[in-house]
Design an enzyme around this catalytic site. Structure first.
Site, PDB file in Angstrom:
ATOM      1  N   GLY A 181     -12.073  -4.043   2.703  1.00 27.05           N
ATOM      2  CA  GLY A 181     -13.473  -3.690   2.962  1.00 27.05           C
ATOM      3  C   GLY A 181     -14.074  -2.791   1.889  1.00 27.05           C
ATOM      4  O   GLY A 181     -15.235  -2.964   1.504  1.00 27.05           O
ATOM      5  N   LYS A 226     -18.291 -17.671   4.266  1.00 28.07           N
ATOM      6  CA  LYS A 226     -19.705 -17.561   4.606  1.00 28.07           C
ATOM      7  C   LYS A 226     -20.543 -16.781   3.607  1.00 28.07           C
ATOM      8  O   LYS A 226     -20.161 -15.710   3.160  1.00 28.07           O
ATOM      9  CB  LYS A 226     -19.833 -16.870   5.966  1.00 28.07           C
ATOM     10  CG  LYS A 226     -19.325 -17.717   7.111  1.00 28.07           C
ATOM     11  CD  LYS A 226     -19.548 -16.990   8.402  1.00 28.07           C
ATOM     12  CE  LYS A 226     -19.237 -17.903   9.587  1.00 28.07           C
ATOM     13  NZ  LYS A 226     -19.392 -17.167  10.840  1.00 28.07           N
ATOM     14  N   GLY A 239      -8.455  -8.877   0.991  1.00 27.06           N
ATOM     15  CA  GLY A 239      -7.239  -9.347   1.657  1.00 27.06           C
ATOM     16  C   GLY A 239      -6.869 -10.797   1.354  1.00 27.06           C
ATOM     17  O   GLY A 239      -5.761 -11.079   0.889  1.00 27.06           O
ATOM     18  N   ARG A 291       0.828  -1.218   0.000  1.00 26.34           N
ATOM     19  CA  ARG A 291       0.000   0.000   0.000  1.00 26.34           C
ATOM     20  C   ARG A 291       0.861   1.266   0.000  1.00 26.34           C
ATOM     21  O   ARG A 291       0.504   2.264  -0.615  1.00 26.34           O
ATOM     22  CB  ARG A 291      -0.909   0.017   1.227  1.00 26.34           C
ATOM     23  CG  ARG A 291      -2.159  -0.792   1.019  1.00 26.34           C
ATOM     24  CD  ARG A 291      -3.084  -0.647   2.208  1.00 26.34           C
ATOM     25  NE  ARG A 291      -4.330  -1.346   1.979  1.00 26.34           N
ATOM     26  CZ  ARG A 291      -5.242  -1.550   2.907  1.00 26.34           C
ATOM     27  NH1 ARG A 291      -5.036  -1.122   4.145  1.00 26.34           N
ATOM     28  NH2 ARG A 291      -6.351  -2.182   2.609  1.00 26.34           N
TER      29      ARG A 291
END
Ligand code: 3PG
Ligand code: MG
Length: 398
Positions: free
Chosen positions: A378, A198, A355, A37
């Protein structure tokens, strides 16, 4: 593609330019880890320095919750930032107040300073207007290059953009352009690969994608939930049995909208998730009752790769198996290698983010081969969900 200004529209020479970067890299044993980053923030910073701006970097680090936490000081990334921009970086031990003002005041054109962690002040995450005003007072212009923090409506990402002439940095611009090319105006057919544990954490994402892509491949633990909802016996595999109706709903939405929902046709099973566990490859309708599905099998890999060969665009989020634990990385790796090859051959535009996904692609050694790998976790997910990112919205004309 949102409309906003870029560095091309700003006259920065001699001006104090506040640049919101995402320098939130992992920390290991008190040291900053993988500097991706930081390195990818350098393009904008170097361009501004080359244009003789006085560059002031605003950033957060970790989640100190409004308190000064020494282990979350941005001093930890100072050396990596200096290395990335190729010159010394001054440091201010507070991001507002006299300390910040004096460090910024000493900058000459073509020099750069980093201000301490914005989140040492609770006002940052509270999106407090007075705090945004104090930050804005340190600059003449504002550039947001932190796409990966754009899902946060914070003082340094949202309110400040309305207080100064604002533009997107090159990394922000690159993220939005590539993501737009993959989902908003893609060359079709477009496929999405979605994996991870999930269904419940990716419900909005799946619902948004089935309406937009031609093929949706579901892998990882969440595929088990879809299989179980179809009545397939999945043994002791991880699955959210209470999500059966939701999974069926997504499958129905896909069918109604002409999106091909692709589930595994075979699986690698074992009696536990452990490195080197004894495995077997079975057809998806032959999973033994005492086994766990831990990866997609070779026939599923071939099925996915065959489909990708007919696609022009691929969007990937989430591993297809328990990739951290070999040999259950094999399915993800094989599909990653195939996507990388199609991309190298110019047949596929491949965009990945999140990620785990980036870690899996790095493990397969294909990050450089993909058309674009997002720096965002996110923010990438929320963008895939079709949500408005406050940090992006704030850059658009009011
Ligand atoms: C990230 O690491 O995803 C961004 O820097 C945002 O961090 P946050 O999740 O702590 O807001
Ligand atoms: Mg995060």
């Amino acid at each position: 593609m949102p409309r906003f200004r870029t560095l091309d529209d700003l006259d920065v020479a001699g001006k104090r330019v506040l640049v919101r970067c995402d320098l939130n890299v992992p920390v290991k044993n008190g040291k900053a880890g993988d500097a991706t980053r930081i390195d990818r923030s350098a393009t904008t910073l170097k361009e501004l320095l080359g244009k003789r701006a006085k560059v002031v970097v605003l950033a957060h680090f970790g989640r100190p919750d409004g308190k000064v936490v020494p282990g979350m000081s941005l001093r930890l990334v100072l050396d990596a930032l200096a290395a990335a921009v190729g010159r010394p970086v001054a440091f201010a031990a507070d991001c507002i107040g006299p300390e910040a003002a004096s460090v910024v005041g000493r900058l000459a054109p073509g020099e750069i300073a980093l201000l301490e962690n914005l989140r040492f002040h609770a006002a940052e995450e509270a999106n407090d207007p007075a705090f945004a005003q104090e930050l804005a007072a340190l600059g003449d212009l504002y550039v947001n290059d932190a796409f990966s923090a754009a899902h946060r409506a914070h003082a340094s990402t949202a309110t400040i953009a309305r207080l100064l002439p604002a533009a997107a940095g090159r990394l922000m611009q690159a993220e939005l352009e590539h993501l737009g090319r993959a989902l908003e105006q893609p060359q079709r057919p477009v496929a999405a690969l979605v994996g991870g544990a999930k269904v419940s954490t990716k419900l909005d994402l799946l619902s948004n994608l089935v309406a937009k892509v031609d093929i949706l491949v579901v892998g990882g633990g969440m595929a088990n939930t879809f299989l179980a909802a179809r009545g397939v016996e999945i043994g002791r595999s991880l699955a959210e049995r209470d999500m059966a109706a939701t999974a069926s709903g997504i499958a129905a939405k896909a069918k109604g909208g002409g999106c091909d929902l692709v589930l595994p046709i075979d699986a690698v099973v074992a009696d536990k998730l452990a490195a080197g566990a004894a495995t077997a490859t079975v057809a998806i309708d032959a999973v033994p009752a005492d086994r766990l599905i831990l990866d997609i099998g070779p026939r599923s890999v071939a099925d996915i790769v065959d489909r990708l060969a007919f696609c022009r665009t691929l969007l990937w989020n989430g591993p297809l198996g328990a990739f951290e634990t070999p040999p259950f990385d094999a399915g993800t790796r094989a599909v990653a290698l195939a996507a990388a090859k199609l991309t190298r051959e110019g047949r596929l535009l491949s965009v990945a983010g999140g990620g785990d996904t980036v870690a899996a692609l790095a493990q397969a050694g294909v990050v450089e081969d993909f058309s674009y790998v997002s720096t965002a976790g996110g923010a990438f997910l929320e963008w895939l969900e079709g949500k408005t990112l406050p940090g992006v919205a704030a850059l658009e004309p009011a």
